[in-house]
Design a protein around this motif. Structure first.
Motif, PDB file in Angstrom:
ATOM      1  N   ALA A 149       0.833  -1.210   0.000  1.00  0.00           N
ATOM      2  CA  ALA A 149       0.000   0.000   0.000  1.00  0.00           C
ATOM      3  C   ALA A 149       0.866   1.258   0.000  1.00  0.00           C
ATOM      4  N   LYS A 150       1.978   1.223   0.719  1.00  0.00           N
ATOM      5  CA  LYS A 150       2.901   2.368   0.744  1.00  0.00           C
ATOM      6  C   LYS A 150       3.471   2.628  -0.652  1.00  0.00           C
ATOM      7  N   ASP A 151       3.951   1.570  -1.311  1.00  0.00           N
ATOM      8  CA  ASP A 151       4.512   1.735  -2.653  1.00  0.00           C
ATOM      9  C   ASP A 151       3.449   2.195  -3.644  1.00  0.00           C
ATOM     10  N   ALA A 152       2.232   1.647  -3.515  1.00  0.00           N
ATOM     11  CA  ALA A 152       1.155   2.047  -4.423  1.00  0.00           C
ATOM     12  C   ALA A 152       0.791   3.516  -4.227  1.00  0.00           C
ATOM     13  N   HIS A 153       0.752   3.965  -2.977  1.00  0.00           N
ATOM     14  CA  HIS A 153       0.422   5.372  -2.693  1.00  0.00           C
ATOM     15  C   HIS A 153       1.448   6.306  -3.322  1.00  0.00           C
ATOM     16  N   GLU A 154       2.703   5.941  -3.247  1.00  0.00           N
ATOM     17  CA  GLU A 154       3.757   6.764  -3.844  1.00  0.00           C
ATOM     18  C   GLU A 154       3.637   6.802  -5.366  1.00  0.00           C
ATOM     19  N   ILE A 174      -6.605   0.666   2.666  1.00  0.00           N
ATOM     20  CA  ILE A 174      -5.968  -0.621   2.999  1.00  0.00           C
ATOM     21  C   ILE A 174      -5.100  -0.471   4.242  1.00  0.00           C
ATOM     22  N   VAL A 175      -4.353   0.625   4.326  1.00  0.00           N
ATOM     23  CA  VAL A 175      -3.518   0.862   5.513  1.00  0.00           C
ATOM     24  C   VAL A 175      -4.385   0.948   6.764  1.00  0.00           C
ATOM     25  N   ALA A 176      -5.514   1.672   6.678  1.00  0.00           N
ATOM     26  CA  ALA A 176      -6.403   1.798   7.834  1.00  0.00           C
ATOM     27  C   ALA A 176      -6.978   0.450   8.244  1.00  0.00           C
ATOM     28  N   ARG A 177      -7.322  -0.379   7.265  1.00  0.00           N
ATOM     29  CA  ARG A 177      -7.889  -1.706   7.589  1.00  0.00           C
ATOM     30  C   ARG A 177      -6.854  -2.597   8.266  1.00  0.00           C
ATOM     31  N   VAL A 178      -5.610  -2.566   7.774  1.00  0.00           N
ATOM     32  CA  VAL A 178      -4.555  -3.386   8.393  1.00  0.00           C
ATOM     33  C   VAL A 178      -4.298  -2.936   9.832  1.00  0.00           C
ATOM     34  N   LEU A 179      -4.240  -1.632  10.050  1.00  0.00           N
ATOM     35  CA  LEU A 179      -4.014  -1.139  11.410  1.00  0.00           C
ATOM     36  C   LEU A 179      -5.183  -1.494  12.325  1.00  0.00           C
ATOM     37  N   LEU A 180      -6.394  -1.440  11.798  1.00  0.00           N
ATOM     38  CA  LEU A 180      -7.564  -1.810  12.592  1.00  0.00           C
ATOM     39  C   LEU A 180      -7.509  -3.273  13.005  1.00  0.00           C
ATOM     40  N   TYR A 181      -7.087  -4.135  12.085  1.00  0.00           N
ATOM     41  CA  TYR A 181      -6.939  -5.558  12.415  1.00  0.00           C
ATOM     42  C   TYR A 181      -5.890  -5.772  13.508  1.00  0.00           C
ATOM     43  N   ASN A 182      -4.916  -4.850  13.605  1.00  0.00           N
ATOM     44  CA  ASN A 182      -3.844  -4.983  14.597  1.00  0.00           C
ATOM     45  C   ASN A 182      -4.109  -4.150  15.846  1.00  0.00           C
ATOM     46  N   GLY A 183      -5.347  -3.713  16.043  1.00  0.00           N
ATOM     47  CA  GLY A 183      -5.717  -3.004  17.254  1.00  0.00           C
ATOM     48  C   GLY A 183      -5.259  -1.569  17.327  1.00  0.00           C
ATOM     49  N   VAL A 184      -4.949  -0.959  16.167  1.00  0.00           N
ATOM     50  CA  VAL A 184      -4.532   0.438  16.122  1.00  0.00           C
ATOM     51  C   VAL A 184      -5.707   1.258  15.598  1.00  0.00           C
ATOM     52  N   HIS A 185      -5.996   2.364  16.253  1.00  0.00           N
ATOM     53  CA  HIS A 185      -7.167   3.158  15.878  1.00  0.00           C
ATOM     54  C   HIS A 185      -6.966   3.787  14.497  1.00  0.00           C
ATOM     55  N   PRO A 186      -8.007   3.790  13.637  1.00  0.00           N
ATOM     56  CA  PRO A 186      -7.861   4.358  12.280  1.00  0.00           C
ATOM     57  C   PRO A 186      -7.551   5.850  12.262  1.00  0.00           C
ATOM     58  N   ASP A 187      -7.713   6.543  13.402  1.00  0.00           N
ATOM     59  CA  ASP A 187      -7.391   7.966  13.421  1.00  0.00           C
ATOM     60  C   ASP A 187      -5.926   8.228  13.087  1.00  0.00           C
ATOM     61  N   ALA A 201      -4.649  11.261  10.787  1.00  0.00           N
ATOM     62  CA  ALA A 201      -3.718  12.250  11.318  1.00  0.00           C
ATOM     63  C   ALA A 201      -2.461  12.364  10.459  1.00  0.00           C
ATOM     64  N   SER A 202      -2.010  11.238   9.918  1.00  0.00           N
ATOM     65  CA  SER A 202      -0.777  11.253   9.132  1.00  0.00           C
ATOM     66  C   SER A 202      -1.061  11.470   7.641  1.00  0.00           C
ATOM     67  N   GLY A 203      -1.871  10.575   7.062  1.00  0.00           N
ATOM     68  CA  GLY A 203      -2.161  10.674   5.638  1.00  0.00           C
ATOM     69  C   GLY A 203      -1.027  10.254   4.737  1.00  0.00           C
ATOM     70  N   ASP A 204       0.049   9.722   5.303  1.00  0.00           N
ATOM     71  CA  ASP A 204       1.221   9.302   4.526  1.00  0.00           C
ATOM     72  C   ASP A 204       1.560   7.859   4.884  1.00  0.00           C
ATOM     73  N   PRO A 205       1.237   6.889   4.010  1.00  0.00           N
ATOM     74  CA  PRO A 205       1.549   5.484   4.317  1.00  0.00           C
ATOM     75  C   PRO A 205       3.032   5.238   4.556  1.00  0.00           C
ATOM     76  N   ALA A 206       3.910   6.000   3.904  1.00  0.00           N
ATOM     77  CA  ALA A 206       5.353   5.805   4.121  1.00  0.00           C
ATOM     78  C   ALA A 206       5.735   6.125   5.566  1.00  0.00           C
ATOM     79  N   GLU A 207       5.174   7.190   6.103  1.00  0.00           N
ATOM     80  CA  GLU A 207       5.447   7.557   7.497  1.00  0.00           C
ATOM     81  C   GLU A 207       4.864   6.526   8.452  1.00  0.00           C
TER      82      GLU A 207
END
Length: 494
Positions: free
Chosen positions: A193-198, A215-228, A232-238
Protein backbone atom coordinates in the motif's frame (compact mmCIF):
# COMPACT_ATOMS: atom_id res chain seq x y z
CA UNK A 1 -19.44 -2.60 -37.05
CA UNK A 2 -17.34 -3.31 -33.95
CA UNK A 3 -17.68 0.29 -32.73
CA UNK A 4 -21.44 0.11 -33.27
CA UNK A 5 -21.57 -3.17 -31.34
CA UNK A 6 -19.78 -1.58 -28.38
CA UNK A 7 -22.18 1.36 -28.50
CA UNK A 8 -25.22 -0.94 -28.45
CA UNK A 9 -23.65 -2.90 -25.59
CA UNK A 10 -23.19 0.26 -23.53
CA UNK A 11 -26.82 1.18 -24.18
CA UNK A 12 -28.03 -2.27 -23.09
CA UNK A 13 -29.31 -3.24 -26.55
CA UNK A 14 -27.89 -6.77 -26.53
CA UNK A 15 -29.58 -8.14 -29.65
CA UNK A 16 -28.36 -5.29 -31.83
CA UNK A 17 -24.88 -5.54 -30.29
CA UNK A 18 -24.76 -9.28 -31.01
CA UNK A 19 -25.78 -8.74 -34.63
CA UNK A 20 -23.14 -6.06 -35.16
CA UNK A 21 -20.37 -8.03 -33.48
CA UNK A 22 -21.14 -11.08 -35.64
CA UNK A 23 -20.90 -8.82 -38.67
CA UNK A 24 -17.56 -7.48 -37.45
CA UNK A 25 -16.17 -10.97 -36.81
CA UNK A 26 -17.13 -12.08 -40.31
CA UNK A 27 -15.54 -8.98 -41.84
CA UNK A 28 -12.27 -9.37 -39.93
CA UNK A 29 -12.10 -13.07 -40.75
CA UNK A 30 -12.57 -12.31 -44.45
CA UNK A 31 -9.85 -9.62 -44.32
CA UNK A 32 -7.49 -11.91 -42.39
CA UNK A 33 -7.18 -9.53 -39.43
CA UNK A 34 -6.76 -12.03 -36.63
CA UNK A 35 -6.12 -9.53 -33.81
CA UNK A 36 -9.20 -7.48 -34.63
CA UNK A 37 -11.18 -10.70 -34.86
CA UNK A 38 -10.01 -11.59 -31.35
CA UNK A 39 -11.08 -8.15 -30.07
CA UNK A 40 -14.50 -8.62 -31.65
CA UNK A 41 -14.81 -12.01 -29.96
CA UNK A 42 -13.99 -10.36 -26.63
CA UNK A 43 -16.87 -7.93 -27.18
CA UNK A 44 -19.14 -10.86 -28.03
CA UNK A 45 -18.17 -12.53 -24.76
CA UNK A 46 -19.11 -9.34 -22.90
CA UNK A 47 -22.53 -9.39 -24.58
CA UNK A 48 -23.15 -13.01 -23.57
CA UNK A 49 -21.98 -12.37 -20.00
CA UNK A 50 -24.39 -9.45 -19.63
CA UNK A 51 -27.15 -11.69 -20.96
CA UNK A 52 -26.05 -14.36 -18.43
CA UNK A 53 -25.48 -16.81 -21.30
CA UNK A 54 -22.42 -18.40 -19.73
CA UNK A 55 -22.11 -21.53 -21.91
CA UNK A 56 -22.20 -19.37 -25.06
CA UNK A 57 -19.50 -17.10 -23.64
CA UNK A 58 -17.25 -20.07 -22.88
CA UNK A 59 -17.84 -21.38 -26.40
CA UNK A 60 -16.71 -18.11 -27.97
CA UNK A 61 -13.59 -18.04 -25.81
CA UNK A 62 -12.64 -21.60 -26.79
CA UNK A 63 -13.29 -20.69 -30.42
CA UNK A 64 -10.81 -17.82 -30.11
CA UNK A 65 -8.18 -20.19 -28.69
CA UNK A 66 -8.67 -22.63 -31.56
CA UNK A 67 -8.43 -19.77 -34.08
CA UNK A 68 -4.88 -18.79 -33.12
CA UNK A 69 -3.74 -22.34 -32.39
CA UNK A 70 -4.35 -23.21 -36.05
CA UNK A 71 -2.00 -20.49 -37.27
CA UNK A 72 0.57 -21.17 -34.49
CA UNK A 73 0.31 -17.62 -33.12
CA UNK A 74 1.47 -17.99 -29.50
CA UNK A 75 1.04 -14.34 -28.56
CA UNK A 76 -2.58 -14.04 -29.68
CA UNK A 77 -3.37 -17.56 -28.46
CA UNK A 78 -2.25 -16.39 -25.01
CA UNK A 79 -4.67 -13.46 -25.27
CA UNK A 80 -7.43 -15.90 -26.18
CA UNK A 81 -6.59 -18.00 -23.13
CA UNK A 82 -6.99 -14.85 -21.05
CA UNK A 83 -10.50 -14.54 -22.51
CA UNK A 84 -11.17 -18.09 -21.32
CA UNK A 85 -9.89 -17.17 -17.86
CA UNK A 86 -12.12 -14.08 -17.83
CA UNK A 87 -15.20 -16.13 -18.72
CA UNK A 88 -14.40 -18.85 -16.18
CA UNK A 89 -13.89 -16.22 -13.46
CA UNK A 90 -17.20 -14.54 -14.32
CA UNK A 91 -18.95 -17.92 -14.16
CA UNK A 92 -17.29 -18.79 -10.81
CA UNK A 93 -15.13 -21.58 -12.24
CA UNK A 94 -12.03 -20.43 -10.48
CA UNK A 95 -9.94 -23.58 -10.90
CA UNK A 96 -10.50 -23.51 -14.66
CA UNK A 97 -9.67 -19.78 -14.71
CA UNK A 98 -6.36 -20.50 -12.98
CA UNK A 99 -5.57 -23.26 -15.47
CA UNK A 100 -6.33 -20.93 -18.40
CA UNK A 101 -4.12 -18.23 -16.87
CA UNK A 102 -1.30 -20.75 -16.45
CA UNK A 103 -1.59 -21.74 -20.12
CA UNK A 104 -1.59 -18.06 -21.13
CA UNK A 105 1.60 -17.59 -19.10
CA UNK A 106 3.28 -20.50 -20.91
CA UNK A 107 2.33 -19.16 -24.33
CA UNK A 108 3.43 -15.61 -23.45
CA UNK A 109 6.84 -16.92 -22.36
CA UNK A 110 7.20 -18.72 -25.69
CA UNK A 111 6.28 -15.51 -27.52
CA UNK A 112 8.60 -13.41 -25.32
CA UNK A 113 5.71 -11.13 -24.38
CA UNK A 114 6.33 -9.77 -20.87
CA UNK A 115 3.15 -7.71 -20.94
CA UNK A 116 1.18 -10.88 -21.70
CA UNK A 117 2.96 -12.68 -18.85
CA UNK A 118 1.92 -9.92 -16.46
CA UNK A 119 -1.71 -10.21 -17.59
CA UNK A 120 -1.57 -13.99 -17.12
CA UNK A 121 -0.29 -13.60 -13.55
CA UNK A 122 -3.06 -11.07 -12.98
CA UNK A 123 -5.71 -13.57 -14.12
CA UNK A 124 -4.24 -16.23 -11.81
CA UNK A 125 -4.15 -13.71 -8.94
CA UNK A 126 -7.86 -12.89 -9.16
CA UNK A 127 -8.89 -16.53 -9.65
CA UNK A 128 -6.70 -17.82 -6.79
CA UNK A 129 -8.11 -15.17 -4.44
CA UNK A 130 -11.28 -17.25 -4.30
CA UNK A 131 -9.71 -20.49 -3.05
CA UNK A 132 -5.96 -20.21 -2.26
CA UNK A 133 -4.49 -16.99 -0.88
CA UNK A 134 -0.91 -18.30 -0.92
CA UNK A 135 -1.07 -18.89 -4.67
CA UNK A 136 -2.69 -15.49 -5.10
CA UNK A 137 0.20 -13.79 -3.26
CA UNK A 138 2.76 -15.66 -5.38
CA UNK A 139 0.95 -14.63 -8.56
CA UNK A 140 0.71 -11.02 -7.40
CA UNK A 141 4.41 -10.92 -6.54
CA UNK A 142 5.45 -12.30 -9.93
CA UNK A 143 3.14 -9.86 -11.70
CA UNK A 144 4.61 -6.96 -9.74
CA UNK A 145 8.16 -7.94 -10.77
CA UNK A 146 7.23 -8.00 -14.46
CA UNK A 147 5.29 -4.74 -14.34
CA UNK A 148 8.21 -3.05 -12.54
CA UNK A 149 10.57 -4.19 -15.30
CA UNK A 150 8.24 -2.78 -17.96
CA UNK A 151 8.40 0.65 -16.29
CA UNK A 152 4.67 1.43 -16.40
CA UNK A 153 4.02 3.37 -13.17
CA UNK A 154 0.23 3.24 -13.40
CA UNK A 155 0.18 -0.55 -13.84
CA UNK A 156 2.85 -0.96 -11.16
CA UNK A 157 0.71 1.02 -8.72
CA UNK A 158 -2.34 -1.11 -9.50
CA UNK A 159 -0.26 -4.30 -9.15
CA UNK A 160 0.80 -3.15 -5.68
CA UNK A 161 -2.83 -2.50 -4.74
CA UNK A 162 -3.95 -5.92 -5.96
CA UNK A 163 -1.12 -7.63 -4.06
CA UNK A 164 -1.98 -5.64 -0.93
CA UNK A 165 -5.59 -6.81 -1.24
CA UNK A 166 -4.38 -10.42 -1.44
CA UNK A 167 -2.35 -9.95 1.76
CA UNK A 168 -5.36 -8.29 3.39
CA UNK A 169 -7.69 -11.13 2.40
CA UNK A 170 -5.32 -13.73 3.84
CA UNK A 171 -4.95 -11.64 7.01
CA UNK A 172 -8.74 -11.46 7.40
CA UNK A 173 -9.08 -15.21 6.98
CA UNK A 174 -6.40 -15.92 9.60
CA UNK A 175 -8.15 -13.66 12.11
CA UNK A 176 -11.11 -16.02 12.06
CA UNK A 177 -8.89 -18.70 13.59
CA UNK A 178 -6.46 -16.57 15.63
CA UNK A 179 -7.07 -13.53 17.82
CA UNK A 180 -3.76 -11.86 16.89
CA UNK A 181 -3.19 -10.59 13.34
CA UNK A 182 -0.31 -12.17 11.40
CA UNK A 183 2.83 -10.05 11.20
CA UNK A 184 3.91 -11.23 7.72
CA UNK A 185 0.60 -10.43 6.03
CA UNK A 186 0.27 -7.13 7.90
CA UNK A 187 3.72 -5.89 6.88
CA UNK A 188 3.28 -7.18 3.32
CA UNK A 189 -0.02 -5.33 2.90
CA UNK A 190 1.39 -2.13 4.43
CA UNK A 191 4.50 -2.22 2.23
CA UNK A 192 2.48 -2.72 -0.97
CA UNK A 193 0.00 0.00 0.00
CA UNK A 194 2.90 2.37 0.74
CA UNK A 195 4.51 1.73 -2.65
CA UNK A 196 1.15 2.05 -4.42
CA UNK A 197 0.42 5.37 -2.69
CA UNK A 198 3.76 6.76 -3.84
CA UNK A 199 3.25 5.58 -7.45
CA UNK A 200 -0.32 6.89 -7.57
CA UNK A 201 1.02 10.23 -6.37
CA UNK A 202 3.52 10.29 -9.26
CA UNK A 203 0.67 9.68 -11.73
CA UNK A 204 -1.69 12.12 -9.94
CA UNK A 205 -4.31 9.44 -9.23
CA UNK A 206 -6.20 10.65 -6.17
CA UNK A 207 -8.63 7.71 -6.22
CA UNK A 208 -5.73 5.24 -6.14
CA UNK A 209 -4.12 7.03 -3.21
CA UNK A 210 -7.44 6.91 -1.34
CA UNK A 211 -7.64 3.15 -1.93
CA UNK A 212 -4.11 2.70 -0.58
CA UNK A 213 -4.97 4.68 2.57
CA UNK A 214 -8.08 2.54 3.11
CA UNK A 215 -5.97 -0.62 3.00
CA UNK A 216 -3.52 0.86 5.51
CA UNK A 217 -6.40 1.80 7.83
CA UNK A 218 -7.89 -1.71 7.59
CA UNK A 219 -4.55 -3.39 8.39
CA UNK A 220 -4.01 -1.14 11.41
CA UNK A 221 -7.56 -1.81 12.59
CA UNK A 222 -6.94 -5.56 12.42
CA UNK A 223 -3.84 -4.98 14.60
CA UNK A 224 -5.72 -3.00 17.25
CA UNK A 225 -4.53 0.44 16.12
CA UNK A 226 -7.17 3.16 15.88
CA UNK A 227 -7.86 4.36 12.28
CA UNK A 228 -7.39 7.97 13.42
CA UNK A 229 -3.67 7.36 12.93
CA UNK A 230 -4.23 7.28 9.16
CA UNK A 231 -6.31 10.44 9.20
CA UNK A 232 -3.72 12.25 11.32
CA UNK A 233 -0.78 11.25 9.13
CA UNK A 234 -2.16 10.67 5.64
CA UNK A 235 1.22 9.30 4.53
CA UNK A 236 1.55 5.48 4.32
CA UNK A 237 5.35 5.81 4.12
CA UNK A 238 5.45 7.56 7.50
CA UNK A 239 3.01 5.05 9.01
CA UNK A 240 5.06 2.12 7.68
CA UNK A 241 8.24 3.58 9.19
CA UNK A 242 6.46 3.97 12.54
CA UNK A 243 5.23 0.37 12.37
CA UNK A 244 8.73 -0.97 11.66
CA UNK A 245 10.18 1.14 14.48
CA UNK A 246 7.80 -0.52 16.97
CA UNK A 247 5.60 2.50 17.65
CA UNK A 248 2.34 0.52 17.38
CA UNK A 249 3.56 -2.74 18.93
CA UNK A 250 1.37 -4.04 21.75
CA UNK A 251 0.08 -7.24 23.32
CA UNK A 252 -2.86 -7.15 20.88
CA UNK A 253 -0.75 -7.60 17.77
CA UNK A 254 2.47 -9.12 16.47
CA UNK A 255 3.89 -6.01 14.82
CA UNK A 256 7.65 -5.47 15.15
CA UNK A 257 8.56 -4.43 18.72
CA UNK A 258 10.73 -1.52 19.65
CA UNK A 259 14.45 -2.31 19.46
CA UNK A 260 15.97 -3.14 22.79
CA UNK A 261 18.90 -0.93 23.68
CA UNK A 262 21.36 -2.04 26.31
CA UNK A 263 23.21 0.64 28.30
CA UNK A 264 26.89 0.82 27.50
CA UNK A 265 29.41 0.00 30.17
CA UNK A 266 31.82 2.70 31.20
CA UNK A 267 34.87 0.79 30.00
CA UNK A 268 33.23 0.30 26.59
CA UNK A 269 32.41 3.99 26.13
CA UNK A 270 35.56 5.49 27.64
CA UNK A 271 38.88 3.80 26.81
CA UNK A 272 41.24 3.21 29.67
CA UNK A 273 44.99 3.58 29.70
CA UNK A 274 45.59 -0.05 28.75
CA UNK A 275 43.48 0.29 25.62
CA UNK A 276 45.46 3.38 24.60
CA UNK A 277 48.79 1.69 25.16
CA UNK A 278 50.70 1.80 21.87
CA UNK A 279 52.54 -1.33 22.82
CA UNK A 280 49.30 -3.29 22.50
CA UNK A 281 48.86 -2.25 18.85
CA UNK A 282 49.06 -5.64 17.10
CA UNK A 283 48.38 -5.24 13.37
CA UNK A 284 50.44 -3.24 10.90
CA UNK A 285 48.78 -4.07 7.57
CA UNK A 286 44.94 -4.03 7.72
CA UNK A 287 44.46 -5.03 4.05
CA UNK A 288 46.66 -8.10 4.24
CA UNK A 289 44.97 -10.98 2.44
CA UNK A 290 42.33 -8.75 0.82
CA UNK A 291 44.23 -7.47 -2.21
CA UNK A 292 43.09 -8.38 -5.74
CA UNK A 293 44.13 -7.45 -9.24
CA UNK A 294 41.89 -7.25 -12.32
CA UNK A 295 43.16 -9.25 -15.29
CA UNK A 296 41.55 -9.70 -18.71
CA UNK A 297 40.98 -13.28 -19.81
CA UNK A 298 39.95 -14.49 -23.30
CA UNK A 299 36.21 -15.13 -23.35
CA UNK A 300 36.73 -18.37 -25.28
CA UNK A 301 38.53 -19.84 -22.23
CA UNK A 302 35.84 -18.87 -19.69
CA UNK A 303 32.94 -21.07 -20.94
CA UNK A 304 30.45 -18.33 -20.06
CA UNK A 305 28.13 -17.74 -22.98
CA UNK A 306 24.64 -16.44 -23.61
CA UNK A 307 22.34 -19.46 -23.51
CA UNK A 308 19.14 -17.41 -23.41
CA UNK A 309 17.02 -16.69 -26.50
CA UNK A 310 17.75 -13.29 -27.97
CA UNK A 311 15.39 -10.62 -26.64
CA UNK A 312 13.77 -7.80 -28.58
CA UNK A 313 14.63 -4.20 -27.78
CA UNK A 314 13.52 -0.70 -28.65
CA UNK A 315 16.92 1.03 -28.77
CA UNK A 316 17.91 4.63 -28.13
CA UNK A 317 21.54 5.46 -29.00
CA UNK A 318 23.45 8.39 -27.49
CA UNK A 319 27.04 9.40 -28.24
CA UNK A 320 29.74 11.83 -27.12
CA UNK A 321 32.44 13.12 -29.44
CA UNK A 322 32.94 12.20 -33.10
CA UNK A 323 30.09 10.50 -34.90
CA UNK A 324 31.95 8.76 -37.75
CA UNK A 325 32.35 5.62 -35.56
CA UNK A 326 29.06 5.88 -33.69
CA UNK A 327 26.94 6.21 -36.84
CA UNK A 328 27.93 2.83 -38.43
CA UNK A 329 27.50 1.10 -35.06
CA UNK A 330 24.04 2.64 -34.68
CA UNK A 331 23.02 1.46 -38.15
CA UNK A 332 24.31 -2.05 -37.36
CA UNK A 333 22.31 -2.12 -34.11
CA UNK A 334 19.16 -0.91 -35.88
CA UNK A 335 19.56 -3.60 -38.56
CA UNK A 336 19.99 -6.38 -36.00
CA UNK A 337 17.24 -8.99 -35.53
CA UNK A 338 16.89 -7.91 -31.88
CA UNK A 339 15.92 -4.38 -32.91
CA UNK A 340 12.17 -4.51 -32.35
CA UNK A 341 9.86 -2.12 -30.52
CA UNK A 342 9.62 -4.13 -27.33
CA UNK A 343 11.81 -3.65 -24.23
CA UNK A 344 13.60 -0.31 -23.83
CA UNK A 345 17.41 -0.34 -24.21
CA UNK A 346 19.77 2.68 -24.15
CA UNK A 347 23.20 2.43 -25.80
CA UNK A 348 25.73 5.14 -24.87
CA UNK A 349 28.74 5.38 -27.21
CA UNK A 350 32.05 6.97 -26.22
CA UNK A 351 34.31 7.71 -29.18
CA UNK A 352 38.08 7.63 -29.39
CA UNK A 353 38.46 11.40 -28.98
CA UNK A 354 37.34 11.21 -25.33
CA UNK A 355 40.89 11.93 -24.16
CA UNK A 356 40.51 15.48 -25.51
CA UNK A 357 37.34 16.04 -23.46
CA UNK A 358 38.11 13.84 -20.50
CA UNK A 359 36.12 15.61 -17.79
CA UNK A 360 33.17 16.18 -20.15
CA UNK A 361 33.11 12.49 -21.05
CA UNK A 362 33.05 11.51 -17.38
CA UNK A 363 30.14 13.85 -16.70
CA UNK A 364 28.28 12.51 -19.74
CA UNK A 365 28.56 8.97 -18.40
CA UNK A 366 27.46 10.01 -14.92
CA UNK A 367 24.48 12.06 -16.11
CA UNK A 368 23.39 9.31 -18.50
CA UNK A 369 23.27 6.81 -15.66
CA UNK A 370 21.34 9.32 -13.53
CA UNK A 371 18.86 9.95 -16.33
CA UNK A 372 18.28 6.24 -16.85
CA UNK A 373 17.60 5.81 -13.12
CA UNK A 374 15.12 8.70 -13.05
CA UNK A 375 13.37 7.41 -16.19
CA UNK A 376 13.13 3.97 -14.55
CA UNK A 377 14.68 2.20 -17.52
CA UNK A 378 16.17 -1.18 -16.81
CA UNK A 379 18.85 -1.84 -19.44
CA UNK A 380 21.88 0.26 -20.43
CA UNK A 381 24.99 -0.60 -22.47
CA UNK A 382 28.16 1.50 -22.80
CA UNK A 383 30.16 1.16 -26.02
CA UNK A 384 33.77 2.37 -26.28
CA UNK A 385 35.55 2.95 -29.60
CA UNK A 386 39.29 2.90 -30.18
CA UNK A 387 40.39 1.58 -26.79
CA UNK A 388 41.40 -1.75 -25.35
CA UNK A 389 42.98 -2.80 -22.08
CA UNK A 390 46.69 -2.22 -21.53
CA UNK A 391 49.37 -4.18 -19.75
CA UNK A 392 49.96 -2.31 -16.49
CA UNK A 393 53.67 -3.06 -16.71
CA UNK A 394 53.90 -1.27 -20.07
CA UNK A 395 55.40 2.18 -19.44
CA UNK A 396 55.28 3.46 -23.03
CA UNK A 397 53.44 6.71 -23.74
CA UNK A 398 49.81 6.42 -24.86
CA UNK A 399 46.62 8.53 -24.83
CA UNK A 400 44.59 8.82 -21.66
CA UNK A 401 42.11 5.95 -21.64
CA UNK A 402 38.40 6.48 -20.95
CA UNK A 403 37.11 2.94 -20.55
CA UNK A 404 38.66 2.50 -17.08
CA UNK A 405 36.68 5.48 -15.77
CA UNK A 406 33.51 4.26 -17.49
CA UNK A 407 33.91 0.82 -15.93
CA UNK A 408 34.45 2.35 -12.50
CA UNK A 409 31.27 4.45 -12.79
CA UNK A 410 29.06 1.68 -14.09
CA UNK A 411 30.31 -0.81 -11.48
CA UNK A 412 29.43 1.69 -8.79
CA UNK A 413 26.02 2.19 -10.44
CA UNK A 414 25.31 -1.54 -10.24
CA UNK A 415 25.71 -1.32 -6.47
CA UNK A 416 23.74 1.89 -5.98
CA UNK A 417 20.95 0.99 -8.44
CA UNK A 418 20.71 -2.82 -8.41
CA UNK A 419 17.59 -2.80 -10.60
CA UNK A 420 19.75 -1.66 -13.55
CA UNK A 421 21.29 -4.15 -15.96
CA UNK A 422 24.42 -2.43 -17.32
CA UNK A 423 26.71 -3.85 -19.99
CA UNK A 424 29.99 -2.67 -21.48
CA UNK A 425 31.55 -3.39 -24.88
CA UNK A 426 34.87 -1.89 -25.95
CA UNK A 427 37.36 -2.50 -28.68
CA UNK A 428 40.45 -1.11 -30.35
CA UNK A 429 40.39 0.35 -33.84
CA UNK A 430 41.46 -2.93 -35.42
CA UNK A 431 38.51 -4.82 -33.93
CA UNK A 432 35.94 -2.23 -35.02
CA UNK A 433 37.37 -1.82 -38.53
CA UNK A 434 38.11 -5.46 -39.36
CA UNK A 435 34.95 -7.25 -38.15
CA UNK A 436 32.47 -5.27 -36.04
CA UNK A 437 29.79 -8.02 -36.07
CA UNK A 438 31.02 -9.79 -32.86
CA UNK A 439 31.09 -6.46 -31.04
CA UNK A 440 27.52 -5.69 -32.12
CA UNK A 441 26.43 -9.13 -30.87
CA UNK A 442 28.18 -8.50 -27.57
CA UNK A 443 26.05 -5.38 -27.01
CA UNK A 444 23.06 -7.69 -26.51
CA UNK A 445 25.03 -10.51 -24.83
CA UNK A 446 26.25 -8.24 -22.02
CA UNK A 447 22.67 -7.62 -20.81
CA UNK A 448 21.46 -11.19 -21.34
CA UNK A 449 24.29 -13.22 -19.80
CA UNK A 450 26.72 -13.17 -16.88
CA UNK A 451 29.48 -11.88 -19.18
CA UNK A 452 28.53 -8.22 -18.70
CA UNK A 453 31.86 -6.57 -19.65
CA UNK A 454 33.79 -7.45 -22.84
CA UNK A 455 36.73 -5.69 -24.48
CA UNK A 456 38.09 -6.70 -27.89
CA UNK A 457 41.76 -6.57 -28.79
CA UNK A 458 42.80 -7.37 -32.36
CA UNK A 459 39.42 -9.05 -32.90
CA UNK A 460 39.58 -11.29 -29.82
CA UNK A 461 37.20 -10.80 -26.89
CA UNK A 462 38.41 -10.50 -23.31
CA UNK A 463 36.50 -10.31 -20.01
CA UNK A 464 37.67 -9.11 -16.57
CA UNK A 465 38.48 -11.44 -13.69
CA UNK A 466 39.58 -10.81 -10.10
CA UNK A 467 42.84 -12.50 -9.16
CA UNK A 468 44.11 -12.64 -5.59
CA UNK A 469 47.50 -10.95 -5.53
CA UNK A 470 49.03 -9.88 -2.19
CA UNK A 471 50.90 -6.60 -2.23
CA UNK A 472 54.66 -6.65 -2.08
CA UNK A 473 56.18 -5.83 1.28
CA UNK A 474 56.91 -2.14 1.56
CA UNK A 475 59.73 -0.54 3.52
CA UNK A 476 59.42 -1.03 7.28
CA UNK A 477 60.59 1.14 10.13
CA UNK A 478 64.29 1.97 10.02
CA UNK A 479 65.94 1.53 13.39
CA UNK A 480 69.37 2.99 14.23
CA UNK A 481 72.30 0.66 14.55
CA UNK A 482 73.50 0.45 18.12
CA UNK A 483 76.97 -0.61 17.12
CA UNK A 484 80.07 1.39 16.51
CA UNK A 485 78.62 3.30 13.57
CA UNK A 486 75.28 3.90 15.22
CA UNK A 487 73.75 7.19 16.01
CA UNK A 488 75.15 9.04 19.00
CA UNK A 489 72.68 9.23 21.80
CA UNK A 490 72.37 12.42 23.85
CA UNK A 491 75.08 12.60 26.53
CA UNK A 492 77.42 10.20 24.67
CA UNK A 493 79.24 12.87 22.66
CA UNK A 494 82.75 13.62 23.84
Amino acid sequence: ALAAAKTHLAEGNHDAALAKVDEAIAGFEKAGKKEMQSEAMSTKIDVYLQQRKRPEARGVAQEAVALFKQVNDSKNEAKAQLLVAQVCYATQRYQEATAAGREALRLSKIAGDKSGQAEAWKAMLFASMEFDFDKAIVAGTERLKLVSELGDRANEAQANIDLAKAYLAKLSKKLKMCAVASSDESIGALRCAKDAHELFGATRDDAGQSTALQIVARVLLYNGVHPDVVEASGDPAEIFADVMSGKYSSSKNSLPPKPRTQPLKLEEAVPDSKQLDKGKFAWTNPTAGFCYTVVWQPTKDRNIGNNKPRGQYDMLTVRSGYKHNALPATLALRAHDASERNEALMVFMTTQDSAQTYSGSMMNVQHTIGGVVVAQLRKLVFVQFGESFYDWTDTSARPVEMHSVTLALLRSARIEAPFLTIGFVGGDAASWMQDPAPLIESVFDTIESDECEIIYRNGEGFAPSMVHKPLEDGPGAVKPNKGKNGWNRPGSMS
